[in-house]
Motif scaffolding. Structure first.
Motif, mmCIF file in Angstrom:
data_model
loop_
_atom_site.group_PDB
_atom_site.id
_atom_site.type_symbol
_atom_site.label_atom_id
_atom_site.label_comp_id
_atom_site.label_asym_id
_atom_site.label_seq_id
_atom_site.Cartn_x
_atom_site.Cartn_y
_atom_site.Cartn_z
ATOM 1 N N PRO A 154 0.836 -1.197 0.000
ATOM 2 C CA PRO A 154 0.000 0.000 0.000
ATOM 3 C C PRO A 154 0.879 1.259 0.000
ATOM 4 O O PRO A 154 1.821 1.374 0.791
ATOM 5 C CB PRO A 154 -0.807 -0.136 1.288
ATOM 6 C CG PRO A 154 -0.894 -1.616 1.507
ATOM 7 C CD PRO A 154 0.427 -2.156 1.051
ATOM 8 N N GLY A 155 0.575 2.173 -0.893
ATOM 9 C CA GLY A 155 1.388 3.373 -1.035
ATOM 10 C C GLY A 155 2.606 3.198 -1.921
ATOM 11 O O GLY A 155 3.307 4.173 -2.208
ATOM 12 N N GLY A 156 2.863 1.966 -2.375
ATOM 13 C CA GLY A 156 4.010 1.706 -3.231
ATOM 14 C C GLY A 156 3.748 2.095 -4.675
ATOM 15 O O GLY A 156 2.614 2.339 -5.084
ATOM 16 N N GLN A 157 4.823 2.167 -5.451
ATOM 17 C CA GLN A 157 4.668 2.532 -6.843
ATOM 18 C C GLN A 157 5.660 1.784 -7.719
ATOM 19 O O GLN A 157 6.722 1.353 -7.259
ATOM 20 C CB GLN A 157 4.815 4.035 -7.043
ATOM 21 C CG GLN A 157 6.137 4.625 -6.584
ATOM 22 C CD GLN A 157 6.153 6.140 -6.737
ATOM 23 O OE1 GLN A 157 5.419 6.715 -7.536
ATOM 24 N NE2 GLN A 157 7.010 6.800 -5.968
ATOM 25 N N LEU A 179 -5.647 -4.651 -13.541
ATOM 26 C CA LEU A 179 -5.526 -4.464 -12.099
ATOM 27 C C LEU A 179 -6.870 -4.088 -11.479
ATOM 28 O O LEU A 179 -7.193 -4.524 -10.369
ATOM 29 C CB LEU A 179 -4.477 -3.394 -11.789
ATOM 30 C CG LEU A 179 -3.024 -3.787 -12.078
ATOM 31 C CD1 LEU A 179 -2.092 -2.603 -11.868
ATOM 32 C CD2 LEU A 179 -2.584 -4.958 -11.191
ATOM 33 N N GLN A 180 -7.640 -3.289 -12.188
ATOM 34 C CA GLN A 180 -8.967 -2.928 -11.684
ATOM 35 C C GLN A 180 -9.847 -4.176 -11.559
ATOM 36 O O GLN A 180 -10.615 -4.318 -10.589
ATOM 37 C CB GLN A 180 -9.615 -1.911 -12.617
ATOM 38 C CG GLN A 180 -11.069 -1.577 -12.307
ATOM 39 C CD GLN A 180 -11.264 -0.874 -10.970
ATOM 40 O OE1 GLN A 180 -10.301 -0.376 -10.361
ATOM 41 N NE2 GLN A 180 -12.499 -0.816 -10.500
ATOM 42 N N PHE A 187 -5.433 0.490 -7.596
ATOM 43 C CA PHE A 187 -4.287 0.925 -8.401
ATOM 44 C C PHE A 187 -4.670 2.060 -9.331
ATOM 45 O O PHE A 187 -5.771 2.110 -9.862
ATOM 46 C CB PHE A 187 -3.752 -0.246 -9.240
ATOM 47 C CG PHE A 187 -3.052 -1.307 -8.440
ATOM 48 C CD1 PHE A 187 -1.691 -1.245 -8.199
ATOM 49 C CD2 PHE A 187 -3.769 -2.385 -7.939
ATOM 50 C CE1 PHE A 187 -1.054 -2.232 -7.475
ATOM 51 C CE2 PHE A 187 -3.137 -3.381 -7.204
ATOM 52 C CZ PHE A 187 -1.770 -3.295 -6.971
ATOM 53 N N THR A 188 -3.700 2.960 -9.538
ATOM 54 C CA THR A 188 -3.814 4.017 -10.537
ATOM 55 C C THR A 188 -2.652 3.868 -11.509
ATOM 56 O O THR A 188 -1.498 3.715 -11.078
ATOM 57 C CB THR A 188 -3.759 5.408 -9.883
ATOM 58 O OG1 THR A 188 -4.811 5.515 -8.920
ATOM 59 C CG2 THR A 188 -3.907 6.501 -10.919
ATOM 60 N N VAL A 189 -2.952 3.897 -12.795
ATOM 61 C CA VAL A 189 -1.928 3.739 -13.831
ATOM 62 C C VAL A 189 -1.916 4.988 -14.696
ATOM 63 O O VAL A 189 -2.959 5.444 -15.172
ATOM 64 C CB VAL A 189 -2.202 2.490 -14.698
ATOM 65 C CG1 VAL A 189 -1.079 2.283 -15.714
ATOM 66 C CG2 VAL A 189 -2.362 1.248 -13.820
ATOM 67 N N SER A 190 -0.733 5.559 -14.912
ATOM 68 C CA SER A 190 -0.636 6.793 -15.691
ATOM 69 C C SER A 190 0.693 6.828 -16.442
ATOM 70 O O SER A 190 1.598 6.032 -16.175
ATOM 71 C CB SER A 190 -0.753 8.018 -14.775
ATOM 72 O OG SER A 190 0.298 8.025 -13.823
ATOM 73 N N ARG A 191 0.790 7.757 -17.374
ATOM 74 C CA ARG A 191 2.070 7.993 -18.042
ATOM 75 C C ARG A 191 2.837 9.026 -17.236
ATOM 76 O O ARG A 191 2.407 10.169 -17.107
ATOM 77 C CB ARG A 191 1.860 8.480 -19.475
ATOM 78 C CG ARG A 191 3.185 8.643 -20.236
ATOM 79 C CD ARG A 191 3.009 9.401 -21.531
ATOM 80 N NE ARG A 191 2.045 8.767 -22.414
ATOM 81 C CZ ARG A 191 1.617 9.325 -23.537
ATOM 82 N NH1 ARG A 191 2.042 10.535 -23.889
ATOM 83 N NH2 ARG A 191 0.729 8.695 -24.293
ATOM 84 N N VAL A 203 2.643 3.039 -11.940
ATOM 85 C CA VAL A 203 1.565 2.299 -11.290
ATOM 86 C C VAL A 203 1.643 2.566 -9.802
ATOM 87 O O VAL A 203 2.695 2.328 -9.188
ATOM 88 C CB VAL A 203 1.674 0.783 -11.556
ATOM 89 C CG1 VAL A 203 0.531 0.034 -10.895
ATOM 90 C CG2 VAL A 203 1.714 0.501 -13.057
ATOM 91 N N VAL A 204 0.581 3.098 -9.232
ATOM 92 C CA VAL A 204 0.581 3.450 -7.802
ATOM 93 C C VAL A 204 -0.497 2.640 -7.099
ATOM 94 O O VAL A 204 -1.648 2.579 -7.571
ATOM 95 C CB VAL A 204 0.331 4.965 -7.610
ATOM 96 C CG1 VAL A 204 0.291 5.313 -6.109
ATOM 97 C CG2 VAL A 204 1.385 5.778 -8.316
ATOM 98 N N ARG A 205 -0.136 2.037 -5.993
ATOM 99 C CA ARG A 205 -1.138 1.333 -5.178
ATOM 100 C C ARG A 205 -1.607 2.265 -4.066
ATOM 101 O O ARG A 205 -0.797 2.907 -3.377
ATOM 102 C CB ARG A 205 -0.554 0.061 -4.572
ATOM 103 C CG ARG A 205 -1.618 -0.783 -3.881
ATOM 104 C CD ARG A 205 -1.152 -2.187 -3.590
ATOM 105 N NE ARG A 205 -2.297 -3.103 -3.497
ATOM 106 C CZ ARG A 205 -2.215 -4.414 -3.533
ATOM 107 N NH1 ARG A 205 -1.044 -4.996 -3.686
ATOM 108 N NH2 ARG A 205 -3.292 -5.139 -3.459
#
Length: 210
Positions: A154-157, A179-180, A187-191, A203-205
Motif C-alpha cells: 500500500p502506497g508503493g509505486q 488491475l482494476q 491501483f492508478t496507472v498513468s504515463r 503504477v501506484v497502489r
C-alpha cells in the motif's frame, strides 16, 4: 537482433565475459557483461531513458527490478539507496549471475537476484523499477506484470519503461483494466513521462487498500 536467448534459462554457447565502464546513479562504475544476454554492450536505450526520468528512490525500503539482466536498474537502486533491500528477478541464469557479481563488486550487499520461482512468497515491495521484456510476447508479458505488480505494498509505486512503437500506449490501459478487475479501486496507472520514443508508465497502489 535475435532476442530469443534473453529468455533462455541457460543460453547456448560458452560464456564470454567482458568489462565495461558505465554511468549509474550519477557515477562511473565498472561492470561485467557477457554474450547471449540482453544489452551486453552497456545500458540499453530504454533503461537509460527511464533512469533520466524517474525520481530517485527513497533511502530505504524493499525494491524490485523485474527482468534485471546484468543489473543496470537493480545496481542503480542499490547505489542510490544502500540501506534498501533490492531484489532482482531474472530467468536467464547467465545474466542473473552477472548481476550478482556486479553487485558484489560494487559492495552492494543488499542486492539479491532470484529466478522468479525463488522469490519468497510473502515478499512485497515499496518500489518496482522495470524495463519489461516486451519481446517475450503479449501473453507472457501480461502474466509477468500481473505476477509482480500486485506485490506492491500500500502506497508503493512501480515505474515501467516501454518503447512507444512496441505498444506502450496500449499497454497502459491494459494494465489499468487488468488491475482494476483483480484489485478494484486499489491501483492508478498513468504515463509519468516520455523520453526519446519511450513511455515511462507509473503504477501506484493506494495507501488505503480495501
Amino acid at each position: 537482433m535475435d532476442s530469443a536467448h534473453y529468455f533462455s534459462v541457460e543460453p547456448a554457447g560458452p560464456e564470454q565475459r567482458r568489462r565495461l565502464e558505465v554511468s549509474l546513479a550519477g557515477r562511473t562504475v565498472s561492470v561485467q557483461t557477457a554474450n547471449h544476454i540482453f544489452s551486453p554492450d552497456g545500458v540499453d536505450k530504454g533503461t537509460a531513458a527511464m533512469l533520466r526520468v524517474v525520481p530517485e528512490p527513497p533511502p530505504a525500503g524493499s525494491f524490485l527490478d523485474i527482468g534485471c539482466g546484468w543489473g543496470p536498474l537493480a545496481l542503480s537502486l542499490g547505489l542510490h539507496s544502500p540501506a534498501a533491500e533490492v531484489a532482482g528477478v531474472e530467468v536467464n541464469d547467465r545474466a542473473a549471475q552477472l548481476c550478482r557479481d556486479n553487485a558484489a563488486a560494487l559492495g552492494l550487499e543488499k542486492v539479491s537476484v532470484y529466478r522468479p520461482e525463488e522469490v519468497p512468497a510473502g515478499l512485497t515491495f515499496d518500489l518496482i523499477w522495470s524495463n519489461p521484456p516486451i519481446r517475450v510476447g503479449k501473453e507472457a508479458l501480461h502474466a509477468l506484470l500481473l505476477q509482480w505488480l500486485p506485490r506492491l505494498n500500500p502506497g508503493g509505486q512501480a515505474f515501467l519503461v516501454v518503447q512507444k512503437n512496441l505498444g506502450a500506449d496500449s499497454l497502459q490501459p491494459w494494465i489499468a483494466a487488468a488491475l482494476q478487475d483483480r484489485h478494484p479501486e486499489e491501483f492508478t496507472v498513468s504515463r509519468f513521462g516520455t523520453e526519446k520514443g519511450f513511455r515511462i508508465l507509473q503504477v501506484v497502489r493506494s495507501a488505503q487498500t480495501p
